[in-house]
Design a protein around this motif. Structure first.
Motif, PDB file in Angstrom:
ATOM      1  N   LYS A 129       0.845  -1.218   0.000  1.00  0.00           N
ATOM      2  CA  LYS A 129       0.000   0.000   0.000  1.00  0.00           C
ATOM      3  C   LYS A 129       0.878   1.266   0.000  1.00  0.00           C
ATOM      4  N   VAL A 130       2.071   1.149   0.589  1.00  0.00           N
ATOM      5  CA  VAL A 130       2.949   2.321   0.735  1.00  0.00           C
ATOM      6  C   VAL A 130       3.874   2.481  -0.481  1.00  0.00           C
ATOM      7  N   LYS A 137      10.687   7.838  -0.863  1.00  0.00           N
ATOM      8  CA  LYS A 137       9.922   7.989   0.393  1.00  0.00           C
ATOM      9  C   LYS A 137      10.754   7.600   1.612  1.00  0.00           C
ATOM     10  N   LYS A 158       5.920  13.344  12.480  1.00  0.00           N
ATOM     11  CA  LYS A 158       5.331  14.112  11.377  1.00  0.00           C
ATOM     12  C   LYS A 158       6.130  15.408  11.177  1.00  0.00           C
ATOM     13  N   ASN A 196       3.251  15.055   1.104  1.00  0.00           N
ATOM     14  CA  ASN A 196       2.278  13.956   0.992  1.00  0.00           C
ATOM     15  C   ASN A 196       2.435  12.962   2.149  1.00  0.00           C
ATOM     16  N   ARG A 243       1.639  10.466   4.862  1.00  0.00           N
ATOM     17  CA  ARG A 243       0.497   9.562   5.074  1.00  0.00           C
ATOM     18  C   ARG A 243       0.761   8.675   6.282  1.00  0.00           C
ATOM     19  N   ILE A 244      -0.336   8.275   6.931  1.00  0.00           N
ATOM     20  CA  ILE A 244      -0.223   7.474   8.160  1.00  0.00           C
ATOM     21  C   ILE A 244      -1.073   6.210   8.015  1.00  0.00           C
ATOM     22  N   PHE A 245      -0.523   5.091   8.469  1.00  0.00           N
ATOM     23  CA  PHE A 245      -1.239   3.804   8.412  1.00  0.00           C
ATOM     24  C   PHE A 245      -1.207   3.180   9.806  1.00  0.00           C
ATOM     25  N   ILE A 305       4.369   5.740   9.187  1.00  0.00           N
ATOM     26  CA  ILE A 305       4.200   7.078   8.608  1.00  0.00           C
ATOM     27  C   ILE A 305       5.204   7.218   7.467  1.00  0.00           C
ATOM     28  N   CYS A 306       4.774   7.866   6.393  1.00  0.00           N
ATOM     29  CA  CYS A 306       5.718   8.060   5.292  1.00  0.00           C
ATOM     30  C   CYS A 306       5.545   9.433   4.668  1.00  0.00           C
TER      31      CYS A 306
END
Ligand SMILES: C[S@@+](CC[C@H](N)C(=O)[O-])C[C@H]1O[C@@H](n2cnc3c(N)ncnc32)[C@H](O)[C@@H]1O
Length: 255
Positions: free
Chosen positions: A46-47, A148, A209, A219, A221-223, A251-252
């Protein structure tokens, strides 16, 4: 690096040298089931869904996730300051004939050229760095355009009484009910060492973050890694399960 930073890192490396033999036995470190392996792969797809990426795993430890990335078709380099963690990683790579490069290196001052990786990855590392912000900024520099930084971390001790009680209760259950050593697979830092680390109880999401933004990454994003945690919990002894309700995240940010 100042002499006190060198000293901190020597202490940290020594702790992990000692923990290297049992590290993978801990559910949450070593992958314990096919269900967990599949959950990790699904989470990473997903990442970064692309194949054949150049990945740097900073603070790779015994290489558990470096090897997973190689299995997923990526070109992986892992660095760590503990020679014994790296030795274990190398033996594992040899056993499964994986082509991963493991090298000694400091995650805060990586020795690679700028723009040389698609992904700079770290799991469970930020908490043990004296200068986590500097580390993340340097990771950003090593990324190619659109690359990333991907970080997995959490907060298991937020300094509150509730969090301490939960952790101690878990350790007690492991020791008395399950008759197992609660410290097995962990490095067990002294209070003196913890005092030198800004996130000794875990790196809070909001702070990380900020670090990604300071590195100029976008961009963000957190999962929540829900499926990974569920699979890990199934293999954990009761005492471990008790403490497993803390903040945990991936987090990426993209260059
Ligand atoms: C909790 S372990 C995590 C290992 C691995 N990332 C994983 O998730 O399985 C932390 C690792 O970070 C390494 N480490 C700590 N400080 C480091 C530094 N400054 N540079 C490189 N590695 C470091 C330790 O030696 C240890 O192997």
């Amino acid at each position: 690096m100042s002499s006190s930073e060198i000293q901190i890192k020597e202490m940290v490396a020594h702790k992990w040298d000692l923990a290297s033999e049992t590290f993978d036995t801990h559910a949450g470190h070593g992958i314990q089931s096919k269900k967990e392996r599949d959950a990790w792969k699904y989470a990473f797809l997903k990442v970064f869904p692309e194949k054949g990426l150049k990945i740097l795993d900073v603070g790779c430890g015994t290489g558990e996730l470096s090897l997973l990335f190689a299995e997923m078709g990526h070109e992986v380099t892992g660095i760590d300051i503990s020679r014994k963690m790296l030795k274990t990683a190398e033996s594992k790579a040899e056993a499964c004939r994986a082509n991963v490069t493991f090298e000694e290196g400091d995650a805060e001052n990586p020795h690679f050229d700028a723009s040389s990786f698609d992904i700079v990855f770290s799991r469970h590392l930020l908490w043990t760095l004296p200068n986590p912000k500097k580390a993340v900024v340097n990771w950003g520099k090593m990324l190619r355009k659109d690359g990333k930084v991907v970080i997995i971390d959490g907060v298991w001790d937020n300094g509150t009484l509730a969090s301490r009680v939960r952790r101690n209760a878990g350790a007690l259950v492991t020791l008395l009910v399950e008759r197992k050593d609660p410290k097995k697979g962990h490095a067990g830092y002294s209070d003196e060492l913890k005092a030198q680390l800004p996130h000794a109880g875990g790196a809070p999401l909001e702070k990380v973050k900020e670090y990604l933004s300071s590195a100029g990454l976008e961009n963000i994003r957190i999962f929540d890694l829900k499926d990974v945690r569920k699979a890990q919990k199934e293999k954990m002894p009761l005492g471990e399960r008790i403490v497993r309700s803390h903040q945990y995240y991936l987090i990426c940010g993209r260059k």
